[in-house]
Design a protein around this motif. Structure first.
Motif, short mmCIF file in Angstrom:
data_model
loop_
_atom_site.label_atom_id
_atom_site.label_comp_id
_atom_site.label_asym_id
_atom_site.label_seq_id
_atom_site.Cartn_x
_atom_site.Cartn_y
_atom_site.Cartn_z
N SER A 62 0.83 -1.28 -0.03
CA SER A 62 0.09 0.05 -0.22
C SER A 62 0.83 1.40 -0.01
O SER A 62 0.59 2.12 -0.77
CB SER A 62 -1.01 0.03 1.23
OG SER A 62 -1.68 1.04 1.12
N PHE A 63 1.95 1.40 0.90
CA PHE A 63 2.79 2.49 1.08
C PHE A 63 3.70 2.69 -0.27
O PHE A 63 3.60 3.84 -0.85
CB PHE A 63 3.60 2.29 2.12
CG PHE A 63 4.67 3.35 2.25
CD1 PHE A 63 4.40 4.67 2.41
CD2 PHE A 63 5.90 3.09 2.16
CE1 PHE A 63 5.56 5.54 2.29
CE2 PHE A 63 7.16 3.93 2.39
CZ PHE A 63 6.82 5.08 2.36
N GLY A 64 4.08 1.48 -0.58
CA GLY A 64 4.98 1.58 -1.94
C GLY A 64 4.31 2.13 -3.25
O GLY A 64 4.95 2.41 -4.09
N CYS A 65 3.01 1.64 -3.45
CA CYS A 65 2.25 2.03 -4.57
C CYS A 65 1.92 3.64 -4.29
O CYS A 65 1.62 4.02 -5.54
CB CYS A 65 1.08 1.32 -4.55
SG CYS A 65 1.20 -0.44 -5.23
N ALA A 66 1.68 4.12 -3.31
CA ALA A 66 1.37 5.56 -3.15
C ALA A 66 2.27 6.36 -3.29
O ALA A 66 2.26 7.71 -3.60
CB ALA A 66 0.61 5.79 -1.64
N TYR A 115 -2.04 10.00 -3.33
CA TYR A 115 -2.16 8.72 -2.46
C TYR A 115 -2.35 7.62 -3.35
O TYR A 115 -2.98 6.41 -2.90
CB TYR A 115 -2.94 8.97 -1.21
CG TYR A 115 -2.44 9.92 -0.44
CD1 TYR A 115 -1.46 9.71 0.42
CD2 TYR A 115 -2.86 11.23 -0.36
CE1 TYR A 115 -0.86 10.59 1.13
CE2 TYR A 115 -2.44 12.23 0.45
CZ TYR A 115 -1.52 11.85 1.26
OH TYR A 115 -1.04 12.81 2.17
N VAL A 116 -2.92 7.84 -4.74
CA VAL A 116 -3.42 6.60 -5.55
C VAL A 116 -2.34 5.16 -5.56
O VAL A 116 -1.34 5.81 -5.62
CB VAL A 116 -3.65 7.20 -6.91
CG1 VAL A 116 -2.32 7.41 -7.63
CG2 VAL A 116 -4.29 6.18 -7.77
N GLY A 117 -3.02 4.23 -5.19
CA GLY A 117 -2.36 3.24 -4.96
C GLY A 117 -2.31 2.53 -3.66
O GLY A 117 -2.06 1.31 -3.65
N ILE A 173 6.91 0.02 -9.05
CA ILE A 173 6.85 -0.82 -10.14
C ILE A 173 6.20 -2.23 -9.98
O ILE A 173 5.43 -2.69 -10.33
CB ILE A 173 8.03 -1.07 -10.93
CG1 ILE A 173 8.73 0.32 -11.60
CG2 ILE A 173 8.36 -2.13 -12.08
CD1 ILE A 173 10.16 0.39 -12.16
N ILE A 174 6.75 -2.75 -8.95
CA ILE A 174 6.30 -3.84 -8.18
C ILE A 174 4.77 -3.98 -7.66
O ILE A 174 4.11 -4.88 -8.06
CB ILE A 174 7.28 -4.45 -7.06
CG1 ILE A 174 8.85 -4.94 -7.74
CG2 ILE A 174 6.59 -5.73 -6.48
CD1 ILE A 174 9.71 -5.30 -6.75
N GLY A 175 4.56 -3.03 -6.98
CA GLY A 175 3.23 -2.71 -6.42
C GLY A 175 2.20 -2.92 -7.32
O GLY A 175 1.09 -3.45 -7.27
N ASN A 176 2.33 -1.77 -8.34
CA ASN A 176 1.29 -1.67 -9.22
C ASN A 176 1.23 -2.89 -10.13
O ASN A 176 0.03 -2.77 -10.76
CB ASN A 176 1.61 -0.09 -9.97
CG ASN A 176 1.31 0.83 -9.03
OD1 ASN A 176 -0.09 1.29 -8.99
ND2 ASN A 176 2.15 1.61 -8.50
N THR A 177 2.27 -3.34 -10.42
CA THR A 177 2.30 -4.54 -11.39
C THR A 177 1.45 -5.70 -10.99
O THR A 177 0.60 -6.50 -11.47
CB THR A 177 3.71 -5.15 -11.84
OG1 THR A 177 4.51 -3.92 -12.56
CG2 THR A 177 3.60 -6.26 -12.69
N ALA A 178 1.61 -5.90 -9.57
CA ALA A 178 0.80 -6.81 -8.76
C ALA A 178 -0.61 -6.37 -8.81
O ALA A 178 -1.51 -7.42 -9.05
CB ALA A 178 1.35 -7.10 -7.30
N ALA A 179 -0.98 -5.31 -8.47
CA ALA A 179 -2.46 -4.69 -8.67
C ALA A 179 -3.14 -5.06 -9.94
O ALA A 179 -4.00 -5.58 -10.08
CB ALA A 179 -2.47 -3.26 -8.30
#
Length: 743
Positions: free
Chosen positions: A22-26, A225-227, A324-330
């Motif tokens: 959550s934090f890494g995507c935001a 905060y998107v992500g 990159i990793i977080g949003n790729t996962a999402a």
């Protein structure tokens, strides 16, 4: 059966992993750049802190809506899953269309930031190989190569092992927040300045008052905060109870807000020589180069030297990798969910032995590999669209939570959901409507991209709708009319802004050539020997305006045609559905209502009786005499003919009432209105005809009738049984008459 064949996601996320996701995507690259380019110019240090804090609180409200739905629908897909299940598949498709765009574009934004890091921190280390410009941005082969290398390393980690990607995400997230805190403390201690460095507290670069400056920062919350909501797509993969997720979301938003606030304050902790305060420095960023062009990096270098640059560089890299990793996962989980619902090919939903949507991640990597060839400027146009995408996602989640909370009569949750919808709509309007504030909204190119993306969504939906065999789509034309309005609105705004830029460009060219600023001077120039130049500029301007208008007309025409095609499919499907329902409720032989239709009528009338809203009515029961004899002696074809003729007689008598065939030779009629008022005469008519037909060998129908008594009747069946009893009395009398006639 192995895991690949099962196509199921496996559990791997711990509470710490969810926080890191959550934090890494935001928080990504933008957090290190936006203080100097956006936050401080809008609201200054104090205004930025207040705005970011309030924005985080608003996101917590929306986060509460996510938490509410995550516990009720703990499946992959997040907003897409909630929307399709609660609001319908049409809404689900639209939310997914913007979900995929939002997450993949954030990956692109972090990728293109790598080149900027290299240029500002490593000089020309990667600026080698072939070189070209796109939208004024220099693109080098070395930077393309390095960016694609980082992309495939991150995606390889995601595909290789979910647990490994989680630990890398945790490590990078810790480096990100830890590095920001260390850099801020070092700059605050070593650079000095104290509270004086934060003066002026609000922006002198903005014409608006402090309150509106704070509002300008709050409005950036969906972008900033998107992500944070990306964890909703991985709920199926939690190794702990989902009820713990809200506190994790809160902590992630607090750390995200802290990261933005510390970096914004860090940007004013050091000033290059020649600047009296941060306002002068930030206002002049366009004229400085290197590290000085990035206030956050300059403050850290002044405090810690080259070691500080390395430290903040690693911290920034942590933000990019987590993004990159977080949003790729999402994004991969959204594609996985869409594949399960057969919206996209099943190929996207296949998992490897680790229970990982391998193909979806591979697709994201392939799409992202071409992005470095476009450069930062072109991608920034698409990145702006994610703000609108984010608000649409938040609005859908809050709307779904609102419907669910109302169904459960949960007042507290209803309040959170309403607040989420209001905030989301306000954010969307703020960014979509030009000049609504002093803060710039979407760029001209971004409006065009949003228009094109919406049209592509319509095209793809038309394809999905056409292949829909389960009847899930095409139930909400409102969704597509709203999208059509969005297309028309954004295309109009794009045309206006594009035309404005063309006019301004022509004006600048003429002023640059003649050094004139007044209309009278321009008129003199047009009448001079150089009027050919002015004519050429006007001709070019007219061509630009014509092209812009043509593009807008084409886009709107395409959208309208697609909407029309969608409507035609909806109408055709609805007509077919009504035909099938009609067949399901009609008796195949006589075309009157069948037993199923009668039972539905019973349910409806029982509800009216229970609610005390029913008006007077009666039930008539009719039965054909002698059907068995005809079937046995003349065959079933003759029997069927008798049934049809008897039905016709009943329908002719009860011409204004629904008739139902509830058995082989039994019919029921619900008398209301004029037939109810004339019930005695109508029943007597059937009885008289039947008695006459005994003598001449015609159709004989026994009939009984009973009226609704509001004092005693609680169910329609009570009335039916009385009518049925009366019918058997009549049937007995008819049989006795038939015997006498035979004698």
């Amino acid at each position: 059966m192995n895991k690949v064949e099962q196509n199921k996601l496996t559990k791997y996320l711990s509470p710490l992993g969810v926080w890191a996701l959550s934090f890494g995507c935001a928080v990504g690259w933008g957090a290190f750049v936006m203080p100097g380019t956006t936050f401080l110019p809008i609201a200054g240090p104090v205004g930025t802190v207040i705005g970011l804090a309030v924005g985080a609180i608003i996101m917590m409200v929306i986060g509460r809506n996510y938490y509410y739905l995550m516990n009720r629908y703990p499946d992959a897909g997040g907003t897409y899953s909630y929307t399709k299940l609660i609001l319908g598949h049409d809404h689900g498709f639209l939310s997914a269309w913007f979900l995929v765009l939002t997450y993949i574009v954030i990956v692109w934004a972090n990728l293109t930031a790598l080149a900027l890091i290299g240029r500002n921190l490593l000089g020309n280390m990667f600026m080698f190989g072939f070189h070209y410009q796109l939208a004024g941005y220099d693109i080098y082969f070395g930077e393309i190569l390095a960016t694609i290398g980082v992309l495939f390393i991150c995606c390889f980690i995601c595909m290789l092992s979910k647990r490994l990607s989680a630990w890398v995400q945790i490590l990078m997230a810790v480096i990100l927040i830890g590095g920001i805190i260390v850099c801020f403390v070092a700059a605050a201690v070593r650079n000095g300045g104290g509270m004086a460095s934060y003066q002026p507290a609000f922006s002198g670069m903005s014409k608006s008052n402090p309150v509106m400056q704070i509002v300008g920062i709050i409005a950036l919350a969906p972008w900033a905060y998107v992500g944070f909501e990306s964890v909703s797509h991985s709920t199926e993969e939690f190794k702990f109870k989902t009820k713990k997720s809200f506190i994790i979301i809160i902590i992630a938003l607090i750390t995200s807000g802290l990261a933005y606030i510390l970096l914004s304050l860090l940007a004013v902790k050091a000033l290059p020589e020649g600047y009296a305060n941060w306002v002068e420095y930030i206002s002049d960023l366009g004229n400085v180069e290197g590290v000085e062009a990035l206030p956050t990096f300059y403050a850290v270098r002044k405090a810690l030297g080259d070691v500080g640059i390395v430290l903040l560089g690693v911290t920034t890299l942590g933000g990019i990798i987590t993004g990159i990793i977080g949003n790729t996962a999402a994004a991969s989980r959204v594609l996985y969910s869409l594949a399960k619902d057969e919206v996209v090919p099943k190929w996207f939903g296949r998992t490897n032995e680790d229970g990982n949507p391998f193909n979806a991640i591979l697709f994201i990597a392939a799409c992202s590999a071409i992005i470095p060839f476009f450069g930062r400027t072109a991608i920034s146009w698409i990145v702006d669209v994610t703000t609108v995408g984010g608000t649409i996602i938040y609005c859908y989640t809050s709307a779904a939570a609102l419907k669910e909370a109302r169904a459960e009569k949960d007042r507290k949750m209803t309040a959170f959901a309403i607040a989420g919808v209001v905030f989301s709509v306000a954010f969307a309007l703020y960014f979509l409507i030009p000049n609504i504030s002093s803060v710039s909204t979407l760029g001209t190119e971004s409006y065009l991209i949003l228009t094109v993306w919406s049209i592509l969504g319509l095209v793809f939906f038309l394809s999905v709708f056409g292949k829909d065999k389960k009847g899930r789509y095409g139930k909400s034309i409102v969704v597509w009319l709203v999208l059509l309005f969005l297309i028309m609105f954004t295309s109009v705004v794009w045309m206006q802004q594009a035309n404005g830029q063309a006019i301004s460009g022509a004006e600048q060219d003429i002023n640059g050539r003649y050094g004139m600023v007044t209309e009278q001077d321009k008129l003199s120039a047009a009448n001079s020997d150089n009027s050919e130049y002015v004519d050429a500029q006007m001709k070019r301007l007219n061509q630009s305006l014509t092209v812009n208008n043509f593009i807008r007309i084409v886009l709107i025409t395409i959208a309208v045609l697609i909407i029309f095609a969608v409507y035609r499919l909806m109408f055709k499907r609805q007509t077919e559905l009504e035909r099938m329902q009609d067949l399901a409720y009609k008796d195949a032989m006589t075309s009157v209502g069948n037993s199923h239709a009668y039972q539905q009528t019973v349910k409806n009338l029982d509800k009216e009786i229970e609610g005390g809203v029913v008006s007077g009515f009666a039930v008539a029961v009719c039965d054909i005499n002698g059907l068995k004899i005809v079937n046995d002696s003349q065959g079933h074809a003759a029997g069927d003919k008798l049934i049809c003729e008897a039905c016709r007689m009943i329908c002719d008598v009860f011409a204004h009432s629904p008739v139902y065939r509830i058995g082989g030779d039994e019919f029921t009629v619900i008398l209301r209105g004029r037939d109810y008022d004339s019930r005695s005469e109508l029943v007597d008519s059937i009885r008289e005809n039947s008695r006459k037909n005994i003598e001449n060998g015609g159709i004989v129908v026994a009939v009984g009738i009973s009226e609704y008594d509001p004092k005693t009747d609680r169910k329609l069946n009570e009335i039916f049984y009385r009518a049925d009893t009366e019918m058997y009395k009549d049937k007995k009398e008819l049989k006795e008459l038939e015997k006498k006639d035979d004698e």
